[in-house]
Motif scaffolding. Structure first.
Motif, PDB file in Angstrom:
ATOM      1  N   GLU A  94       0.803  -1.217   0.000  1.00 37.17           N
ATOM      2  CA  GLU A  94       0.000   0.000   0.000  1.00 37.17           C
ATOM      3  C   GLU A  94       0.839   1.273   0.000  1.00 37.17           C
ATOM      4  O   GLU A  94       0.300   2.358  -0.182  1.00 37.17           O
ATOM      5  CB  GLU A  94      -0.938   0.004   1.200  1.00 37.17           C
ATOM      6  CG  GLU A  94      -1.967  -1.104   1.133  1.00 37.17           C
ATOM      7  CD  GLU A  94      -2.920  -1.056   2.306  1.00 37.17           C
ATOM      8  OE1 GLU A  94      -2.774  -0.158   3.158  1.00 37.17           O
ATOM      9  OE2 GLU A  94      -3.793  -1.913   2.363  1.00 37.17           O
ATOM     10  N   VAL A  95       2.140   1.156   0.225  1.00 41.47           N
ATOM     11  CA  VAL A  95       3.020   2.319   0.246  1.00 41.47           C
ATOM     12  C   VAL A  95       3.708   2.414  -1.108  1.00 41.47           C
ATOM     13  O   VAL A  95       4.371   1.479  -1.552  1.00 41.47           O
ATOM     14  CB  VAL A  95       4.068   2.199   1.376  1.00 41.47           C
ATOM     15  CG1 VAL A  95       5.050   3.349   1.324  1.00 41.47           C
ATOM     16  CG2 VAL A  95       3.390   2.142   2.720  1.00 41.47           C
ATOM     17  N   ARG A  96       3.565   3.557  -1.748  1.00 39.39           N
ATOM     18  CA  ARG A  96       4.178   3.773  -3.059  1.00 39.39           C
ATOM     19  C   ARG A  96       5.030   5.032  -2.981  1.00 39.39           C
ATOM     20  O   ARG A  96       4.522   6.125  -2.797  1.00 39.39           O
ATOM     21  CB  ARG A  96       3.105   3.919  -4.124  1.00 39.39           C
ATOM     22  CG  ARG A  96       2.270   2.672  -4.224  1.00 39.39           C
ATOM     23  CD  ARG A  96       1.341   2.739  -5.392  1.00 39.39           C
ATOM     24  NE  ARG A  96       0.425   1.621  -5.303  1.00 39.39           N
ATOM     25  CZ  ARG A  96      -0.862   1.744  -5.056  1.00 39.39           C
ATOM     26  NH1 ARG A  96      -1.387   2.929  -4.896  1.00 39.39           N
ATOM     27  NH2 ARG A  96      -1.618   0.679  -4.976  1.00 39.39           N
ATOM     28  N   VAL A  97       6.336   4.858  -3.134  1.00 40.41           N
ATOM     29  CA  VAL A  97       7.270   5.970  -2.973  1.00 40.41           C
ATOM     30  C   VAL A  97       7.537   6.651  -4.309  1.00 40.41           C
ATOM     31  O   VAL A  97       7.569   7.881  -4.390  1.00 40.41           O
ATOM     32  CB  VAL A  97       8.590   5.473  -2.340  1.00 40.41           C
ATOM     33  CG1 VAL A  97       9.570   6.619  -2.173  1.00 40.41           C
ATOM     34  CG2 VAL A  97       8.309   4.836  -0.991  1.00 40.41           C
ATOM     35  N   THR A  98       7.692   5.879  -5.360  1.00 42.56           N
ATOM     36  CA  THR A  98       8.039   6.471  -6.658  1.00 42.56           C
ATOM     37  C   THR A  98       6.794   7.025  -7.347  1.00 42.56           C
ATOM     38  O   THR A  98       5.671   6.598  -7.105  1.00 42.56           O
ATOM     39  CB  THR A  98       8.694   5.429  -7.575  1.00 42.56           C
ATOM     40  OG1 THR A  98       7.759   4.380  -7.827  1.00 42.56           O
ATOM     41  CG2 THR A  98       9.952   4.866  -6.965  1.00 42.56           C
ATOM     42  N   ASN A 147       4.729   4.410  -9.449  1.00 41.89           N
ATOM     43  CA  ASN A 147       3.862   3.525  -8.664  1.00 41.89           C
ATOM     44  C   ASN A 147       2.642   4.270  -8.135  1.00 41.89           C
ATOM     45  O   ASN A 147       1.556   3.695  -8.036  1.00 41.89           O
ATOM     46  CB  ASN A 147       4.638   2.904  -7.502  1.00 41.89           C
ATOM     47  CG  ASN A 147       5.643   1.891  -7.982  1.00 41.89           C
ATOM     48  OD1 ASN A 147       5.567   1.405  -9.108  1.00 41.89           O
ATOM     49  ND2 ASN A 147       6.605   1.580  -7.142  1.00 41.89           N
ATOM     50  N   ARG A 148       2.804   5.537  -7.769  1.00 40.25           N
ATOM     51  CA  ARG A 148       1.670   6.313  -7.274  1.00 40.25           C
ATOM     52  C   ARG A 148       0.645   6.551  -8.368  1.00 40.25           C
ATOM     53  O   ARG A 148      -0.549   6.635  -8.122  1.00 40.25           O
ATOM     54  CB  ARG A 148       2.146   7.651  -6.714  1.00 40.25           C
ATOM     55  CG  ARG A 148       2.830   7.528  -5.377  1.00 40.25           C
ATOM     56  CD  ARG A 148       2.982   8.881  -4.721  1.00 40.25           C
ATOM     57  NE  ARG A 148       3.604   9.873  -5.570  1.00 40.25           N
ATOM     58  CZ  ARG A 148       4.888  10.203  -5.551  1.00 40.25           C
ATOM     59  NH1 ARG A 148       5.703   9.574  -4.739  1.00 40.25           N
ATOM     60  NH2 ARG A 148       5.357  11.139  -6.348  1.00 40.25           N
ATOM     61  N   ALA A 149       1.080   6.671  -9.607  1.00 39.11           N
ATOM     62  CA  ALA A 149       0.174   6.908 -10.730  1.00 39.11           C
ATOM     63  C   ALA A 149      -0.664   5.686 -11.062  1.00 39.11           C
ATOM     64  O   ALA A 149      -1.662   5.790 -11.774  1.00 39.11           O
ATOM     65  CB  ALA A 149       0.973   7.335 -11.956  1.00 39.11           C
TER      66      ALA A 149
END
Length: 86
Positions: free
Chosen positions: A36-40, A43-45
């Motif tokens: 559930e954690v997206r740093v880049t 990945n957030r998109a």
């Protein structure tokens, strides 16, 4: 140096150091492996992912698999010894 740090506080330094180490380990684990954690930005998109296999893999980590099915005892052999003695 002896005026500023007394020998009585060394156990406190050890306990605080251990806690900081455990918190750091958990933080790094969450940032690197939590689905559930997206740093880049890429990945957030991606939006909301329905990847249940990755979540199950994260939740059922190696330590949890090792402990599963065992009795919650700290010293099982000592408990058996004193339980059988009576």
């Amino acid at each position: 140096m002896g005026v500023w740090i007394r020998p009585e506080v060394f156990p406190i330094f050890g306990a605080v150091g251990a806690v900081v180490g455990i918190c750091s380990m958990q933080l790094i684990r969450n940032i690197t492996t939590n689905p559930e954690v997206r740093v880049t930005k890429q990945n957030r998109a991606a939006g909301v992912l329905e990847n249940f296999d990755e979540g199950e893999k994260y939740a059922q980590h190696t330590l949890r698999k090792f402990v599963r099915g065992r009795r919650p005892e700290v010293f099982p052999n000592m408990n058996k010894y004193f339980a059988e003695k009576q």
